[in-house]
Design a protein around this motif. Structure first.
Motif: not given
Length: 168
Positions: A5-7, A14-20, A79-83, A125-129
Motif C-alpha cells: 500500500k502506497i500513499s 513524486h510522479l508529477r515532479y518526475v514528469f516535469i 514511481v518505480v514500484y507502480v511502473w 486504479w485506486e491510485l489513479d482514481d
C-alpha cells in the motif's frame, strides 16, 4: 512481487515532479544539443531537421540513463514500484486467456496469477482514481472467489511470482 500500500498523495506528487523534470530536461537538452550541432555544422539549405532530431534522441537517452540510475533513490520508490507493477500486470494480461482457462481447471498458479492481477489492478486504479472499471473488477473477483471456494483454496496474491506464467 509483493503488493504494498502506497500513499496516493506522495505517489502523485513524486510522479508529477518526475514528469516535469523529464519534460524540462527534454526541452532544454534537445535545444542546447541541436543548437550546438547547428552552430558547428551549419547547413546551406537551412534544413536542420537531422540536428534537431539528434538533439531530441540524445537528450532522451540521457533522461533514460538518469531515470535508470535514480531507480534506487527513496524519492523514486513509489514511481518505480507502480511502473514495475504495471509491467507485471501487463505480462499477466498478455496471457490472460490461457490463465483463465487453467484457472477454471483449478490450476493453483493460474488462480494465484489472477488473484495478483485483480489485487494489483485494484491498487493501481485506486491510485489513479479510475472508478469506471471497478465494477467489472468486482465481478471478476467474485468469479475468482467462487472458483477458489470450488477447489477449497485460499490464495494470497503476494505468493505470485513471474515464473508462474511460464506454463501459460
Amino acid at each position: 512481487m509483493q503488493l504494498i500500500k502506497i500513499s496516493k498523495a506522495r505517489y502523485r506528487s513524486h510522479l508529477r515532479y518526475v514528469f516535469i523534470a523529464c519534460i524540462a530536461l527534454l526541452a532544454i537538452g534537445s535545444l542546447v544539443i541541436s543548437q550546438t550541432l547547428i552552430a558547428f555544422f551549419p547547413n546551406e539549405d537551412g534544413s536542420h531537421f537531422h540536428w534537431n532530431l539528434s538533439g531530441v534522441m540524445l537528450t532522451s537517452i540521457f533522461i533514460a540513463w538518469c531515470l535508470n540510475k535514480s531507480r534506487q533513490h527513496p524519492f523514486m520508490l513509489e514511481v518505480v514500484y507502480v511502473w514495475e507493477l504495471k509491467q507485471a500486470l501487463n505480462k499477466i494480461t498478455r496471457k490472460m486467456h490461457n490463465i483463465k482457462k487453467s484457472a477454471k481447471k483449478g490450476d493453483v498458479n493460474a488462480l494465484t496469477a489472477l488473484q495478483f492481477s485483480y489485487a494489483g489492478s485494484r491498487l493501481l486504479w485506486e491510485l489513479d482514481d479510475n472508478a469506471i472499471v471497478m465494477d467489472e473488477l468486482a465481478i471478476e473477483q467474485l468469479a475468482l472467489d467462487t472458483l477458489m471456494q470450488k477447489y477449497q483454496l485460499s490464495i494470497d496474491p503476494n505468493n505470485y511470482t513471474q515464473s508462474m506464467l511460464d506454463a501459460f
